[in-house]
Design an enzyme around this catalytic site. Structure first.
Site, PDB file in Angstrom:
ATOM      1  N   GLU A   1       2.506   7.980  -0.382  1.00 32.21           N
ATOM      2  CA  GLU A   1       3.152   7.426  -1.566  1.00 32.21           C
ATOM      3  C   GLU A   1       3.812   8.558  -2.358  1.00 32.21           C
ATOM      4  OE1 GLU A   1       4.690   5.752  -4.771  1.00 32.21           O
ATOM      5  OE2 GLU A   1       4.085   4.653  -2.967  1.00 32.21           O
ATOM      6  N   GLN A   2       5.099   8.376  -2.689  1.00 34.09           N
ATOM      7  CA  GLN A   2       5.832   9.438  -3.359  1.00 34.09           C
ATOM      8  C   GLN A   2       5.388   9.667  -4.805  1.00 34.09           C
ATOM      9  OE1 GLN A   2       9.992   8.488  -3.508  1.00 34.09           O
ATOM     10  NE2 GLN A   2       9.701   6.633  -4.721  1.00 34.09           N
TER      11      GLN A   2
ATOM     12  N   ARG B   1       1.646  -8.068 -11.352  1.00 37.22           N
ATOM     13  CA  ARG B   1       1.865  -7.189 -10.191  1.00 37.22           C
ATOM     14  C   ARG B   1       0.845  -6.042 -10.116  1.00 37.22           C
ATOM     15  NH1 ARG B   1       7.250  -7.969  -7.626  1.00 37.22           N
ATOM     16  NH2 ARG B   1       6.741  -6.110  -6.427  1.00 37.22           N
TER      17      ARG B   1
ATOM     18  N   TYR C   1       6.197 -17.690 -16.981  1.00 39.67           N
ATOM     19  CA  TYR C   1       4.908 -18.236 -16.559  1.00 39.67           C
ATOM     20  C   TYR C   1       3.809 -17.275 -16.997  1.00 39.67           C
ATOM     21  CZ  TYR C   1       6.260 -15.158 -12.675  1.00 39.67           C
ATOM     22  OH  TYR C   1       6.719 -14.106 -11.913  1.00 39.67           O
TER      23      TYR C   1
ATOM     24  N   ASP D   1      10.723  -4.684   1.446  1.00 44.80           N
ATOM     25  CA  ASP D   1      12.044  -4.451   0.871  1.00 44.80           C
ATOM     26  C   ASP D   1      12.863  -3.432   1.644  1.00 44.80           C
ATOM     27  OD1 ASP D   1      11.685  -6.300  -1.114  1.00 44.80           O
ATOM     28  OD2 ASP D   1      11.362  -4.859  -2.730  1.00 44.80           O
TER      29      ASP D   1
END
Length: 397
Positions: free
Chosen positions: A33-34, A107, A216, A294
């Site tokens: 992970e960067q 998230r 929401y 993505d």
């Protein structure tokens, strides 16, 4: 024979999901992970039944369900009058029809649950401050080059490094990031600042000419996730997001219903995000490397399937590698299974732009006719059932 060692570029939702799915099947995994820590933008995400099926397969559904907001329903409202149409029932109705509920999620909660499970399975699986800048396929393996000069070797590589993927560029060459002409305005609003009428477990989609807005509850009802999208926007180029303010957002949504402005007035901050995509690829896989999430299927968020399809990718990839002795055959099988479905989803999300932003929505009489036609039950089933009924554990790999 020992199972391949898999290197994963990217420690977001896709990279961690793939790590869990592979570790559970006995693969050795290293995630790079960067960023200096595992973190996710503090916003909301919708997880439909097919996504929750994938989370159950990963073993984290129950942990996330305790933090989430199980949705009771979705509804459509007209941008200026607020007239409301029921879209579909969720919760118990979704479980009966699809086997899993529909949830709205914070998230960072999703990333946290995934990270906890990765650490449980392999405490040292994730390396942070590890920015990938190059990929080389050597013999029967792959070599990952980091910005700080370090190199790592493994048997396989998964590029889960997002829309600006370095792995994608290394495998298939540079291609453009395509600005859609639409900008999303995002806010995270403490629910205790809002009137009681907003505290429903309902996902609301406001539709109007040239734009739409969804909101929401998330994080056990502590926040309202607010996202408004408008067409006809300009954006000079990267970076693809920027801080803005409530006043600018109020001006952008001038003329929209007072409920929208009531929520927005209580937002601590507002950001703008350029909605971007990438060209479709003829393949996601090259040799002993493949793409996920993505990096290969960045989508407009108008079907709420971007992260959900990333979860699906992770499980199907691991199942393919488990089922095929030749890892390159496994990666090709993963590619053949996932690419057509993901691209169909992306096309569907683009088609929804015209349903959410149609000129017919400008006036009440034409709006009523348009929504009654485009959002009647048969049309909804045609657009959503093929998505929601997908089961990652029963797909023939």
């Amino acid at each position: 024979m020992s199972k391949p060692k898999v290197l994963i570029a990217g420690g977001g939702i896709g990279g961690l999901s793939a790590a869990i799915a592979l570790l559970k099947r006995g693969f050795d995994v290293q995630v790079f992970e960067q960023a200096s820590e595992l973190r996710e933008f503090g916003a909301g995400i919708q997880i439909s039944p097919n996504g929750n099926c994938a989370l159950a397969s990963l073993g984290v559904f129950e942990a996330l369900h305790r933090l989430a907001n199980p949705s009771e329903a979705k509804e459509i409202r007209l941008w200026n009058t607020g007239k409301t149409w029921p879209l579909f029932d969720l919760g118990a109705a979704a479980v009966r029809k699809y086997g899993f509920p529909y949830m709205t999620v914070f998230r960072p909660d999703l990333l946290g649950v995934l990270a906890d499970e990765v650490r449980r399975l392999k405490p040292d699986a994730v390396q942070v401050s590890a920015r990938c800048v190059g990929v080389e396929q050597v013999g029967n393996g792959v070599r990952l080059q980091m910005e700080d000069g370090r190199t790592f070797t493994g048997d396989l590589l998964v590029g889960a490094d997002g829309v600006r993927s370095k792995v994608r560029a290394a495998l298939f060459g540079e291609d453009p990031i395509l600005f859609s002409g639409m900008v999303a305005w995002r806010a995270l609003i403490p629910m205790d600042r809002l009137p009681e009428r907003f505290r429903r477990s309902v996902a609301v989609n406001w539709v109007g000419p040239g734009g739409h807005l969804v909101h929401y509850p998330i994080h056990n009802g502590a926040y309202m996730n607010w996202v408004g999208t408008l067409e006809g926007s300009q954006w000079a180029g990267p970076p693809w997001n920027a801080q803005t303010n409530v006043e600018e957002a109020q001006k952008a949504f001038a003329g929209w219903h007072e409920d929208i402005h009531t929520m927005l007035a209580q937002a601590p901050s507002v950001t703008k995000w350029a909605l971007c995509g990438r060209p479709f690829l003829d393949s996601w896989t090259k040799g002993r490397a493949t793409l996920l999430g993505d990096a290969c299927h960045p989508t407009l968020p108008f079907l709420a399937q971007g992260a959900v399809h990333t979860l699906e990718d992770a499980v199907i990839l691991a199942r393919c590698l488990e089922s095929h002795a030749d890892p390159q055959v496994a990666l090709q099988r993963y590619d053949a299974l996932r690419r057509p479905r993901a691209y169909r989803m992306m096309r569907g999300a683009t088609e929804n732009t015209q349903r959410f932003h149609n000129p017919a929505l400008a006036a009440a009489d034409t709006a009523d006719e348009f929504i009654s036609r485009e959002w009647q039950s048969d049309a909804i089933s045609e657009r959503y059932d093929w998505l929601f009924t997908y089961n990652v554990d029963t797909v023939d790999v």
